[in-house]
Design an enzyme around this catalytic site. Structure first.
Site, PDB file in Angstrom:
ATOM      1  N   HIS A 258      -3.861  -1.298   0.635  1.00  0.00           N
ATOM      2  CA  HIS A 258      -2.786  -0.684   0.108  1.00  0.00           C
ATOM      3  C   HIS A 258      -3.632   0.540   0.933  1.00  0.00           C
ATOM      4  CE1 HIS A 258       1.114   1.532  -0.113  1.00  0.00           C
ATOM      5  NE2 HIS A 258       1.620   1.054  -0.320  1.00  0.00           N
TER       6      HIS A 258
ATOM      7  N   ASP B  11       4.314  -6.434   0.000  1.00  0.00           N
ATOM      8  CA  ASP B  11       5.014  -7.602   0.487  1.00  0.00           C
ATOM      9  C   ASP B  11       4.363  -9.474   0.296  1.00  0.00           C
ATOM     10  OD1 ASP B  11       6.527  -5.760   2.325  1.00  0.00           O
ATOM     11  OD2 ASP B  11       4.988  -5.429   3.707  1.00  0.00           O
TER      12      ASP B  11
HETATM   13  N1  ACO Z   1      -8.006  -8.067   5.224  1.00  0.00           N
HETATM   14  C1  ACO Z   1      -9.493  -7.377   5.400  1.00  0.00           C
HETATM   15  N2  ACO Z   1     -10.476  -6.852   5.646  1.00  0.00           N
HETATM   16  C2  ACO Z   1      -9.270  -5.679   5.272  1.00  0.00           C
HETATM   17  C3  ACO Z   1      -8.157  -5.717   4.739  1.00  0.00           C
HETATM   18  C4  ACO Z   1      -6.947  -7.125   5.030  1.00  0.00           C
HETATM   19  N3  ACO Z   1      -5.886  -7.639   4.944  1.00  0.00           N
HETATM   20  N4  ACO Z   1      -7.119  -4.762   4.496  1.00  0.00           N
HETATM   21  C5  ACO Z   1      -8.028  -3.829   5.200  1.00  0.00           C
HETATM   22  N5  ACO Z   1      -9.763  -4.345   4.968  1.00  0.00           N
HETATM   23  C6  ACO Z   1     -11.123  -3.613   5.335  1.00  0.00           C
HETATM   24  C7  ACO Z   1     -11.210  -2.923   6.859  1.00  0.00           C
HETATM   25  O1  ACO Z   1     -11.373  -3.854   7.389  1.00  0.00           O
HETATM   26  C8  ACO Z   1     -11.931  -2.058   6.047  1.00  0.00           C
HETATM   27  O2  ACO Z   1     -12.809  -2.776   6.639  1.00  0.00           O
HETATM   28  P1  ACO Z   1     -14.378  -1.920   5.941  1.00  0.00           P
HETATM   29  O3  ACO Z   1     -14.202  -0.826   5.751  1.00  0.00           O
HETATM   30  O4  ACO Z   1     -15.690  -2.675   6.347  1.00  0.00           O
HETATM   31  O5  ACO Z   1     -14.133  -1.138   7.935  1.00  0.00           O
HETATM   32  C9  ACO Z   1     -11.864  -1.565   4.681  1.00  0.00           C
HETATM   33  O6  ACO Z   1     -11.126  -3.011   4.283  1.00  0.00           O
HETATM   34  C10 ACO Z   1     -10.445  -0.465   5.041  1.00  0.00           C
HETATM   35  O7  ACO Z   1      -9.218  -1.151   5.836  1.00  0.00           O
HETATM   36  P2  ACO Z   1      -8.763   0.832   6.985  1.00  0.00           P
HETATM   37  O8  ACO Z   1      -7.695  -0.558   6.807  1.00  0.00           O
HETATM   38  O9  ACO Z   1      -9.323   1.730   6.306  1.00  0.00           O
HETATM   39  O10 ACO Z   1      -7.182   0.961   5.140  1.00  0.00           O
HETATM   40  P3  ACO Z   1      -5.855   1.839   5.164  1.00  0.00           P
HETATM   41  O11 ACO Z   1      -6.140   2.288   3.942  1.00  0.00           O
HETATM   42  O12 ACO Z   1      -6.455   2.580   6.691  1.00  0.00           O
HETATM   43  O13 ACO Z   1      -4.768   0.847   5.221  1.00  0.00           O
HETATM   44  C11 ACO Z   1      -3.825  -1.079   5.613  1.00  0.00           C
HETATM   45  C12 ACO Z   1      -4.710  -0.084   4.728  1.00  0.00           C
HETATM   46  C13 ACO Z   1      -3.266  -0.711   6.757  1.00  0.00           C
HETATM   47  C14 ACO Z   1      -2.624  -1.435   4.654  1.00  0.00           C
HETATM   48  C15 ACO Z   1      -4.537  -2.323   5.723  1.00  0.00           C
HETATM   49  O14 ACO Z   1      -5.139  -2.496   3.922  1.00  0.00           O
HETATM   50  C16 ACO Z   1      -3.983  -3.641   5.992  1.00  0.00           C
HETATM   51  O15 ACO Z   1      -4.314  -3.614   6.753  1.00  0.00           O
HETATM   52  N6  ACO Z   1      -3.322  -4.786   5.117  1.00  0.00           N
HETATM   53  C17 ACO Z   1      -3.125  -5.772   6.379  1.00  0.00           C
HETATM   54  C18 ACO Z   1      -2.108  -5.213   6.567  1.00  0.00           C
HETATM   55  C19 ACO Z   1      -0.583  -5.218   5.054  1.00  0.00           C
HETATM   56  O16 ACO Z   1      -0.010  -5.984   4.320  1.00  0.00           O
HETATM   57  N7  ACO Z   1       0.948  -4.258   5.263  1.00  0.00           N
HETATM   58  C20 ACO Z   1       1.302  -3.603   3.734  1.00  0.00           C
HETATM   59  C21 ACO Z   1       0.835  -2.807   3.653  1.00  0.00           C
HETATM   60  S1  ACO Z   1       2.518  -2.409   2.042  1.00  0.00           S
HETATM   61  C22 ACO Z   1       3.266  -1.986   3.106  1.00  0.00           C
HETATM   62  O17 ACO Z   1       3.069  -1.142   3.921  1.00  0.00           O
HETATM   63  C23 ACO Z   1       4.497  -1.656   2.668  1.00  0.00           C
END
Ligand code: ACO
Length: 425
Positions: free
Chosen positions: A304, A361
């Site tokens: 998140h 979610d």
């Molecule tokens: N699975 C695997 N790796 C992940 C995940 C995941 N679900 N989420 C983040 N990471 C990793 C990224 O690859 C990144 O790795 P790195 O540092 O080696 O490059 C690191 O964790 C940070 O991720 P970011 O995408 O930069 O984090 P951000 O805060 O921008 O994104 C987000 C948050 C978009 C929710 C992300 O965690 C994600 O894509 N999750 C899956 C989708 C999801 O469940 N979305 C719902 C969120 S809840 C809501 O909106 C109501």
């Protein structure tokens, strides 16, 4: 604690005030930064940008805290009704019984939509995603209430629009599903409460009696409360800041919610769990895929933007999921896979190092599935829950007379060059 921040630029020291919130959150107020220094800030994705001050929702992503108007989400999810929470978010205080009765009656009076809107539904293809339909339908409401286009109308008139939206969203949401099924629309029943009425419009048929299961009503009430607000809704605030009408503004909020990285994740989670199930249930294999930087797959429902701890809503939903499935006598293999996935991910160094915990979610889809809600409707359910929060954000922004939202950029394109005739390129 410093009450000013100093920035040195080109040999000059500039001071900017530090703003402290009621929960001790600190921000550097840079509203005069460009005027005084000529510089702007660069913050892609707004990870460090507070766009406004707000009295609606407090969340602490490090501690896993979420409160609406000061009330902990755990207490509201346990004790309140969704409309009570909607009132709290929009008007700032929990309603008295008389206030709640008046609010409910007003909303119940507006549940019907104009008959002409039914024709719009007929024009959508059967396979239309209900989020696309809902977003368009909500924007279309503005065409039936042209007076809502006037940003200077009275507070009473604005309130009427708020009540209309709260009343009509469940009708339009349920009808978007009925339309996809090519089933007859069910008109709202105003003697039912908000959640029961929605379930009735979703699942009843004109040909037979339909009894809404109270366990399902209670579960829906809880889920909607958990989704009701989540502090900043930048899309709603940005669109609303142009003085666009509330219907158009909420329609934009619905569109922003649709993406799989945001509200659309609830649909993605259940589809992912089904894929893992069909693939033999090898959770380790899918966790490895999520960690592989060459593979675009992410563990949906994990991570998140602001929670770097367990999402407090996910904790409540996980427990609710166990309770509801057992009350309804459902044994869903998806729940087992989800729990295994959560366990593996929480013990894995990759997820631990990046503070990736289950988000709201992760379990909500399993509950929606148990309630009989089809997968494509999951994000619509999220929108139904989030509506009071969006309205509260819009109301606060308009009452504070916030300026139009228009971020700056740093241009990195070509510097001036002369037009070249097409024959010479
Ligand atoms: N699975 C695997 N790796 C992940 C995940 C995941 N679900 N989420 C983040 N990471 C990793 C990224 O690859 C990144 O790795 P790195 O540092 O080696 O490059 C690191 O964790 C940070 O991720 P970011 O995408 O930069 O984090 P951000 O805060 O921008 O994104 C987000 C948050 C978009 C929710 C992300 O965690 C994600 O894509 N999750 C899956 C989708 C999801 O469940 N979305 C719902 C969120 S809840 C809501 O909106 C109501």
């Amino acid at each position: 604690m410093s009450n000013v921040a100093k920035i040195e630029l080109d040999g000059t020291v500039y001071e900017f005030p530090v703003v402290v919130g009621s929960e001790n959150e600190k921000a550097i107020d840079i509203s005069k930064l460009r005027d005084t220094t000529g510089y702007v800030t660069l913050d892609t994705g707004y990870k460090n940008t507070g766009a406004t001050t707000s009295k609606i929702t407090f969340l602490d992503g490090e501690e896993g805290i979420l409160r609406y108007r000061g009330y902990p989400i755990e207490q509201l999810a346990e004790k309140a009704s969704f409309l009570e929470v909607a009132y709290l978010l929009i008007y700032g205080e929990l309603p008295t019984q008389a206030q709640l009765d008046e609010f409910k009656t007003s909303i119940q009076k507006h549940t019907l939509v104009h008959e002409d809107m039914k024709q719009f539904f007929e024009a959508y293809p059967a396979k239309a995603h209900p989020m696309g339909v809902l977003s368009s339908m909500i924007c279309s409401l503005s065409t039936f209430y042209p007076e809502s286009l006037d940003p200077n109308r009275s507070a009473e008139a604005k309130n009427l629009t708020i009540h209309r939206l709260l009343a009509k969203l469940p009708t339009l949401a349920a009808w978007s599903y009925k339309n996809a099924m090519r089933h007859p629309f069910m008109y709202p029943r105003n003697e039912f409460d908000y959640c029961k009425n929605f379930l009735y419009m979703m699942f009843a048929m004109p040909t037979e009696d339909y009894n809404v299961d109270p366990v399902v009503v209670e579960a829906l009430n809880k889920l909607l409360i958990l989704h009701a607000d989540h502090e900043q809704k930048s899309t709603v605030r940005i669109v609303g800041s142009s003085q666009a009408n509330l219907y158009a503004t909420i329609s934009a909020g619905i569109s922003a919610l649709w993406g799989p990285l945001h509200g659309g994740a609830n649909q993605e989670v259940i589809e992912m769990l089904e894929k893992i199930h069909q693939d033999g249930g090898d959770v380790d294999k899918w966790v490895a895929k999520a960690k592989d930087k060459e593979d675009p797959f992410r563990l949906m429902g994990f991570g998140h933007r602001v929670y770097k701890n367990f999402d407090p809503r996910a904790k409540i939903i996980k427990k609710a999921c166990d309770d509801i499935l057992s009350k309804l006598g459902i044994n869903d293999p998806m729940l087992e896979i989800a729990k295994k996935l959560e366990k593996v991910a929480l013990e894995d160094e990759y997820f631990k190092a990046r503070n990736l915990y289950p988000n709201v979610d992760f379990y909500s889809g399993i509950i929606y599935k148990a309630l009989g809600i089809p997968t494509e409707m999951f994000t619509v359910m999220f929108a139904l829950g989030r509506l009071p929060g969006w309205i509260a954000q819009w109301k606060e922004m308009t009452e504070n007379k916030e300026p139009i939202g228009r971020p700056r950029q740093i241009y990195t394109g070509e510097t001036p060059r002369d037009y070249v005739e097409i024959s010479k390129r």
